[in-house]
Enzyme design. Structure first.
Site, PDB file in Angstrom:
ATOM      1  N   GLU A   1       0.823  -1.089  -0.031  1.00 61.97           N
ATOM      2  CA  GLU A   1      -0.020  -0.121  -0.078  1.00 61.97           C
ATOM      3  C   GLU A   1       0.756   1.376   0.173  1.00 61.97           C
ATOM      4  O   GLU A   1       1.872   1.099   0.724  1.00 61.97           O
ATOM      5  CB  GLU A   1      -0.949  -0.004   1.476  1.00 61.97           C
ATOM      6  CG  GLU A   1      -1.748   1.231   1.208  1.00 61.97           C
ATOM      7  CD  GLU A   1      -2.707   1.035   2.451  1.00 61.97           C
ATOM      8  OE1 GLU A   1      -3.747   0.121   2.509  1.00 61.97           O
ATOM      9  OE2 GLU A   1      -2.584   2.122   3.478  1.00 61.97           O
TER      10      GLU A   1
ATOM     11  N   ALA B   1      -9.606  11.054   2.518  1.00 64.43           N
ATOM     12  CA  ALA B   1     -10.889  11.827   2.820  1.00 64.43           C
ATOM     13  C   ALA B   1     -10.568  13.140   3.409  1.00 64.43           C
ATOM     14  O   ALA B   1     -11.781  14.071   3.190  1.00 64.43           O
ATOM     15  CB  ALA B   1     -11.480  10.855   3.883  1.00 64.43           C
TER      16      ALA B   1
ATOM     17  N   GLY C   1     -14.616   5.566   5.249  1.00 66.51           N
ATOM     18  CA  GLY C   1     -13.838   6.881   5.753  1.00 66.51           C
ATOM     19  C   GLY C   1     -14.284   7.668   7.022  1.00 66.51           C
ATOM     20  O   GLY C   1     -15.282   7.076   7.453  1.00 66.51           O
TER      21      GLY C   1
ATOM     22  N   GLN D   1      -7.308  -4.452   8.858  1.00 65.64           N
ATOM     23  CA  GLN D   1      -6.677  -3.240   9.520  1.00 65.64           C
ATOM     24  C   GLN D   1      -5.345  -3.703  10.071  1.00 65.64           C
ATOM     25  O   GLN D   1      -5.347  -5.061  10.212  1.00 65.64           O
ATOM     26  CB  GLN D   1      -7.655  -2.711  10.817  1.00 65.64           C
ATOM     27  CG  GLN D   1      -6.989  -1.872  11.702  1.00 65.64           C
ATOM     28  CD  GLN D   1      -6.824  -0.361  11.024  1.00 65.64           C
ATOM     29  OE1 GLN D   1      -5.757  -0.490  10.156  1.00 65.64           O
ATOM     30  NE2 GLN D   1      -7.478   0.571  11.302  1.00 65.64           N
TER      31      GLN D   1
ATOM     32  N   GLN E   1       5.130   6.439  16.336  1.00 62.51           N
ATOM     33  CA  GLN E   1       4.480   5.677  15.490  1.00 62.51           C
ATOM     34  C   GLN E   1       3.288   4.765  16.258  1.00 62.51           C
ATOM     35  O   GLN E   1       2.127   4.651  16.214  1.00 62.51           O
ATOM     36  CB  GLN E   1       4.979   4.864  14.330  1.00 62.51           C
ATOM     37  CG  GLN E   1       4.170   4.131  13.435  1.00 62.51           C
ATOM     38  CD  GLN E   1       4.855   2.997  12.590  1.00 62.51           C
ATOM     39  OE1 GLN E   1       6.379   2.968  12.888  1.00 62.51           O
ATOM     40  NE2 GLN E   1       4.438   2.289  12.022  1.00 62.51           N
TER      41      GLN E   1
HETATM   42  P1  FAD Z   1     -18.120   0.450   7.420  1.00 62.31           P
HETATM   43  O1  FAD Z   1     -17.692  -0.809   6.869  1.00 62.31           O
HETATM   44  O2  FAD Z   1     -19.110   1.434   7.029  1.00 62.31           O
HETATM   45  O3  FAD Z   1     -17.853   0.406   9.003  1.00 62.31           O
HETATM   46  C1  FAD Z   1     -17.986   1.542   9.604  1.00 62.31           C
HETATM   47  C2  FAD Z   1     -18.480   1.200  11.029  1.00 62.31           C
HETATM   48  O4  FAD Z   1     -20.027   1.243  10.858  1.00 62.31           O
HETATM   49  C3  FAD Z   1     -18.244   0.111  11.793  1.00 62.31           C
HETATM   50  O5  FAD Z   1     -18.153   0.136  13.266  1.00 62.31           O
HETATM   51  C4  FAD Z   1     -19.241  -0.924  11.263  1.00 62.31           C
HETATM   52  O6  FAD Z   1     -19.514  -1.958  12.225  1.00 62.31           O
HETATM   53  C5  FAD Z   1     -20.553  -0.024  11.515  1.00 62.31           C
HETATM   54  N1  FAD Z   1     -21.502  -0.708  10.575  1.00 62.31           N
HETATM   55  C6  FAD Z   1     -21.477  -1.063   9.210  1.00 62.31           C
HETATM   56  N2  FAD Z   1     -22.490  -1.417   8.862  1.00 62.31           N
HETATM   57  C7  FAD Z   1     -23.620  -0.911   9.720  1.00 62.31           C
HETATM   58  C8  FAD Z   1     -24.943  -0.989   9.794  1.00 62.31           C
HETATM   59  N3  FAD Z   1     -25.698  -1.577   8.601  1.00 62.31           N
HETATM   60  N4  FAD Z   1     -25.570  -0.662  11.069  1.00 62.31           N
HETATM   61  C9  FAD Z   1     -24.880   0.017  11.846  1.00 62.31           C
HETATM   62  N5  FAD Z   1     -23.508   0.344  11.669  1.00 62.31           N
HETATM   63  C10 FAD Z   1     -22.747  -0.381  10.805  1.00 62.31           C
HETATM   64  N6  FAD Z   1      -9.366   5.754   5.324  1.00 62.31           N
HETATM   65  C11 FAD Z   1      -9.200   6.792   4.497  1.00 62.31           C
HETATM   66  O7  FAD Z   1      -9.643   7.850   4.542  1.00 62.31           O
HETATM   67  N7  FAD Z   1      -8.578   6.489   3.319  1.00 62.31           N
HETATM   68  C12 FAD Z   1      -8.195   5.167   2.768  1.00 62.31           C
HETATM   69  O8  FAD Z   1      -7.336   5.070   1.852  1.00 62.31           O
HETATM   70  C13 FAD Z   1      -8.259   4.199   3.689  1.00 62.31           C
HETATM   71  N8  FAD Z   1      -7.981   2.977   3.467  1.00 62.31           N
HETATM   72  C14 FAD Z   1      -8.074   1.775   4.425  1.00 62.31           C
HETATM   73  C15 FAD Z   1      -7.367   0.636   4.082  1.00 62.31           C
HETATM   74  C16 FAD Z   1      -7.749  -0.448   4.976  1.00 62.31           C
HETATM   75  C17 FAD Z   1      -7.332  -1.671   4.712  1.00 62.31           C
HETATM   76  C18 FAD Z   1      -8.513  -0.304   6.232  1.00 62.31           C
HETATM   77  C19 FAD Z   1      -8.725  -1.254   7.092  1.00 62.31           C
HETATM   78  C20 FAD Z   1      -9.005   1.253   6.508  1.00 62.31           C
HETATM   79  C21 FAD Z   1      -8.662   2.078   5.596  1.00 62.31           C
HETATM   80  N9  FAD Z   1      -9.025   3.533   5.731  1.00 62.31           N
HETATM   81  C22 FAD Z   1      -8.886   4.634   4.971  1.00 62.31           C
HETATM   82  C23 FAD Z   1      -9.837   3.741   7.160  1.00 62.31           C
HETATM   83  C24 FAD Z   1     -11.303   3.678   7.157  1.00 62.31           C
HETATM   84  O9  FAD Z   1     -12.060   4.681   6.106  1.00 62.31           O
HETATM   85  C25 FAD Z   1     -12.055   3.829   8.451  1.00 62.31           C
HETATM   86  O10 FAD Z   1     -11.577   2.704   9.422  1.00 62.31           O
HETATM   87  C26 FAD Z   1     -13.404   4.103   8.532  1.00 62.31           C
HETATM   88  O11 FAD Z   1     -13.720   4.382   9.869  1.00 62.31           O
HETATM   89  C27 FAD Z   1     -14.389   2.814   8.392  1.00 62.31           C
HETATM   90  O12 FAD Z   1     -14.440   2.475   6.944  1.00 62.31           O
HETATM   91  P2  FAD Z   1     -15.071   1.248   6.624  1.00 62.31           P
HETATM   92  O13 FAD Z   1     -15.117   1.161   5.196  1.00 62.31           O
HETATM   93  O14 FAD Z   1     -14.323  -0.003   7.189  1.00 62.31           O
HETATM   94  O15 FAD Z   1     -16.657   1.663   7.028  1.00 62.31           O
END
Ligand code: FAD
Length: 290
Positions: A16, A50, A108, A174, A210
């Site tokens: 990445e 984001a 995000g 993560q 870090q």
């Molecule tokens: P989601 O899958 O939507 O989950 C977010 C929260 O909502 C979780 O607590 C989940 O349990 C909850 N949830 C999901 N569905 C429901 C539902 N139906 N009802 C109630 N709650 C629900 N961030 C950046 O800004 N840029 C990046 O490029 C980036 N890359 C990443 C790459 C990886 C591999 C990882 C692990 C994270 C990355 N992130 C990045 C961080 C990420 O955007 C954050 O962790 C963010 O808080 C959650 O994104 P998600 O897509 O996992 O969200």
């Protein structure tokens, strides 16, 4: 190529990178990309800012450079919290025009001082939107210890199942430092019927600062062995770097021995670290013949 297809043949090993800040020319990352390409990863993913720290166009430009000039399969991250459906359609079109076939679809995090748009409430909404509107391989994020905002791991895994059922064909975790927690997570996801490949996200520790940032994210267990290492080497940058690399290698060796689907290395744009880890684990990674 759609990266989900790779898992049928081999253990996937990917990197990445993140785009340079707005104030720094995009070209400053090109040397890094060239050096990573020499390590022949299965793909390189490019984060999406984001927060607006990096230009939004940078992710598409870097993913395109990798795919079209360096001939490395690329994955563009895409966060939806600040995007309308029309914004996403524009991005999908740009990615298609640049031959990028893989998207890591994310919600995000909220950005201070900026009102989120409400077209996508969860990443699963973005996953299904992309699947409905274009032909991309859609990857999603997962959290071996549970997402920090989820009430508990089991609830988070139920939400993850929805995300996979919405059309995610591959998951990347993560960062984590306790492999046993990853193995428990893998068992739990299998029990609820999540059967897409899960790549383990590994971020080597390079400094005390870090680890403090990681601890502040929440829901990342720092094993006593890791804390001891930081305590001992933390004030000596070269020793700390080498200890962090050694810890990451040990983690990866154990994950590979436990049949992990893939390793995704958070390179932090540091090609030295990527090279050292690549050298140490390459021969252990299952290809078609092993
Ligand atoms: P989601 O899958 O939507 O989950 C977010 C929260 O909502 C979780 O607590 C989940 O349990 C909850 N949830 C999901 N569905 C429901 C539902 N139906 N009802 C109630 N709650 C629900 N961030 C950046 O800004 N840029 C990046 O490029 C980036 N890359 C990443 C790459 C990886 C591999 C990882 C692990 C994270 C990355 N992130 C990045 C961080 C990420 O955007 C954050 O962790 C963010 O808080 C959650 O994104 P998600 O897509 O996992 O969200």
């Amino acid at each position: 190529m759609k990266t989900a297809d790779l898992f049928r043949e081999k253990t996937v090993f990917s990197f990445e990178v993140f785009p340079p800040k707005k104030t720094i020319p995009l070209e400053s990352i090109f040397l890094t990309l060239g050096e990573l390409q020499e390590l022949t990863p299965d793909f390189i993913s490019v984060t999406y800012s984001a927060s607006g720290n990096a230009n939004k166009e940078a992710t598409v430009a870097i993913a395109s450079k990798l795919k079209n000039q360096l001939k490395v399969e690329s994955v563009a991250h895409l966060t939806s919290i600040q995007q309308s459906k029309d914004d996403v359609l524009v991005l999908l079109k740009e990615l298609k025009e640049n031959n990028v076939e893989n998207i890591l679809a994310l919600l995000g995090d909220p950005v201070e001082g900026s009102e989120p748009k409400h077209d996508f409430k969860q990443a699963s909404d973005l996953v299904s939107f992309i699947r409905q509107h274009a032909d991309f391989n859609v990857i999603a994020a997962c959290y071996p210890e549970g997402h920090p905002k989820a009430p508990d791991l089991d609830t988070d895994i139920r939400h993850l199942k929805t995300k996979v059922d919405s059309g995610a064909s591959q998951l990347i975790t993560q960062l984590f430092y306790d492999n046993d927690l990853f193995y428990t997570f893998r068992e739990k996801t299998a029990k609820v019927g999540i059967n897409v490949p899960i790549q383990a996200g590994i971020m080597p520790i390079m400094s005390r600062g870090q680890i403090e940032r990681i601890a502040s994210m929440g829901r990342v267990t720092l094993p006593p062995k890791l804390l001891k290492m930081i305590d001992h080497y933390g004030d000596h940058p070269v020793a700390m770097r080498d200890a962090g690399i050694a810890f990451a290698i040990e983690q990866i060796v154990d994950l590979l021995a436990h049949g992990v689907d893939g390793i995704h290395l958070y390179t932090m744009n540091n090609t030295y670290i990527a090279r050292r880890i690549n050298e140490a684990v390459r021969s252990l990674i299952r290809t078609g013949s092993y």
